[in-house]
Scaffold this active site. Sequence first.
Site, PDB file in Angstrom:
ATOM      1  N   CYS A 152       0.816  -1.217   0.000  1.00 16.99           N
ATOM      2  CA  CYS A 152       0.000   0.000   0.000  1.00 16.99           C
ATOM      3  C   CYS A 152       0.851   1.269   0.000  1.00 16.99           C
ATOM      4  O   CYS A 152       0.333   2.360  -0.195  1.00 16.99           O
ATOM      5  CB  CYS A 152      -0.919   0.017   1.204  1.00 16.99           C
ATOM      6  SG  CYS A 152      -0.022  -0.157   2.752  1.00 16.99           S
TER       7      CYS A 152
HETATM    8  C1  LIG Z   1      -0.067  -4.981   2.501  1.00 17.17           C
HETATM    9  S1  LIG Z   1       0.961  -6.349   2.789  1.00 17.17           S
HETATM   10  C2  LIG Z   1      -0.179  -7.680   2.652  1.00 17.17           C
HETATM   11  C3  LIG Z   1      -0.805  -8.086   3.915  1.00 17.17           C
HETATM   12  C4  LIG Z   1      -1.676  -9.315   3.810  1.00 17.17           C
HETATM   13  N1  LIG Z   1      -2.687  -9.179   2.785  1.00 17.17           N
HETATM   14  C5  LIG Z   1      -2.365  -9.624   5.138  1.00 17.17           C
HETATM   15  O1  LIG Z   1      -3.586  -9.580   5.186  1.00 17.17           O
HETATM   16  O2  LIG Z   1      -1.670  -9.917   6.116  1.00 17.17           O
HETATM   17  C6  LIG Z   1       1.872  -6.450   1.303  1.00 17.17           C
HETATM   18  C7  LIG Z   1       2.907  -7.564   1.310  1.00 17.17           C
HETATM   19  O3  LIG Z   1       3.431  -7.704  -0.007  1.00 17.17           O
HETATM   20  C8  LIG Z   1       4.761  -8.164   0.123  1.00 17.17           C
HETATM   21  N2  LIG Z   1       5.425  -7.991  -1.183  1.00 17.17           N
HETATM   22  C9  LIG Z   1       5.857  -6.839  -1.736  1.00 17.17           C
HETATM   23  N3  LIG Z   1       6.392  -7.075  -2.953  1.00 17.17           N
HETATM   24  C10 LIG Z   1       6.276  -8.407  -3.176  1.00 17.17           C
HETATM   25  C11 LIG Z   1       6.633  -9.255  -4.251  1.00 17.17           C
HETATM   26  N4  LIG Z   1       7.224  -8.772  -5.347  1.00 17.17           N
HETATM   27  N5  LIG Z   1       6.349 -10.568  -4.161  1.00 17.17           N
HETATM   28  C12 LIG Z   1       5.747 -11.064  -3.043  1.00 17.17           C
HETATM   29  N6  LIG Z   1       5.406 -10.318  -1.985  1.00 17.17           N
HETATM   30  C13 LIG Z   1       5.655  -9.003  -2.043  1.00 17.17           C
HETATM   31  C14 LIG Z   1       5.290  -7.305   1.251  1.00 17.17           C
HETATM   32  O4  LIG Z   1       6.458  -7.860   1.830  1.00 17.17           O
HETATM   33  C15 LIG Z   1       4.108  -7.268   2.217  1.00 17.17           C
HETATM   34  O5  LIG Z   1       4.205  -8.271   3.185  1.00 17.17           O
END
Ligand SMILES: C[S@@+](CC[C@H](N)C(=O)[O-])C[C@H]1O[C@@H](n2cnc3c(N)ncnc32)[C@H](O)[C@@H]1O
Length: 393
Positions: A152
């Site tokens: 986000c």
């Molecule tokens: C907003 S959080 C998601 C939280 C999750 N939906 C929950 O309910 O707990 C976004 C996540 O995306 C991960 N992220 C960012 N870029 C990514 C990528 N290229 N591949 C996989 N995960 C990624 C981040 O590390 C972070 O943990």
Amino acid sequence: MTSSVDFVPSRIKSTDPLHEPWLLTAEQREVFRERSRASRAAREAALSGRGADPIHRVNVPVLDPFDLMPALPRNGLPALSLFSGGGGLDLGFDRAGFQHAGSWEILDDAAQTLRQARPAWEVHGGADGDVRGVDWRRWRGEIGIVHGGPPCQPFSHAGKQRGATDPRDMWPEFVRAVLESMPEAFVAENVSALATARFASYVDKVITQPLSTRYTVRRIALQAYDFGVPQARRRVVFVGFKSPAAAQRWRAPAPTHRAPGTLDDGRPEAMGMRQALGLPDIGRDGVCPTIRSGLTGPRHTTSILNSVSAKRKFEDLQVWPNGVAATRQAARAFVAKNGHFRLSVPDVALLQGFPGSWEFSGAVYMRLGQIGNAVAPPVGYAVARSVAQALLR
Ligand SMILES: C[S@@+](CC[C@H](N)C(=O)[O-])C[C@H]1O[C@@H](n2cnc3c(N)ncnc32)[C@H](O)[C@@H]1O
């Protein structure tokens, strides 16, 4: 960089590949260093019994988040989870009866949280969890749902709001995953700033238009305390259905609770922060202000404060939201300067709707980051349940 100011990099090695460090001068860094040295020394003194005498007892929470999301029978719909973080959406979908088919998460600690909570799940973490390297076509025809919360930070009010020009923008990856795997439905969550006029054309171009070629796409806004979570947390959720009939059957989840202090309308009242945590009655209560989205701002912060108004609210409810302690015992031992109740990691997790049995991995700031980034599981559950009802009827 046109400025003549000399910024110096932090000496702390980041464990988050997506972290965007603050630009600070040597003097500014020294102020932060001094502050964290002093707070570390105070914490160490307190934990070795040389601090002020504890004021509060170790709290026993009253809220059990599992009560907000009773386990539903398995519905046979496999779910793929992208950007899984510490598993807020994953847990919500699990409780709503979906069959977990795989999680992808780039942070090792967060992937470890998922493995620890659900050893039987297929969890891809670290480089193997990077969604950018995955060919999703292999799941075509096999998947009920793809869900995820792309990072986000590109849209958050707490960040620079660069949207599509932010290298952390992963919405195109979410859209690619859906169009390659073609699930029956998808669910994507994000900060409510994404629904503001500033990002209207971004949302249209990057999310709605490409997905609308194959899906009926709906967008809703949900408030966490409407689902019994003791926190004010507004989020936007996109829901899409491949079948027009399922899209027509779908009803956005209706609030199950009313806000604390509002008139009885037949629904149970959401607990306030103090009641949920099992703190003594001080004559007033209210929901916890929005817990900051994790892993943004100062590196390794253990504060959950998001705004000035949040600070006022915590003060009013006599809760200390900075220097969150690892455990309830450590929070009790490390007395806050103003004598207010110091939060611990399990308390923050509870305020986000995670049950006590869901333990987070990593250093304290990393655990708080996973919690603050999460969809409150009871909110994820409500969405998951509504989608299952539309797909299975
Ligand atoms: C907003 S959080 C998601 C939280 C999750 N939906 C929950 O309910 O707990 C976004 C996540 O995306 C991960 N992220 C960012 N870029 C990514 C990528 N290229 N591949 C996989 N995960 C990624 C981040 O590390 C972070 O943990």
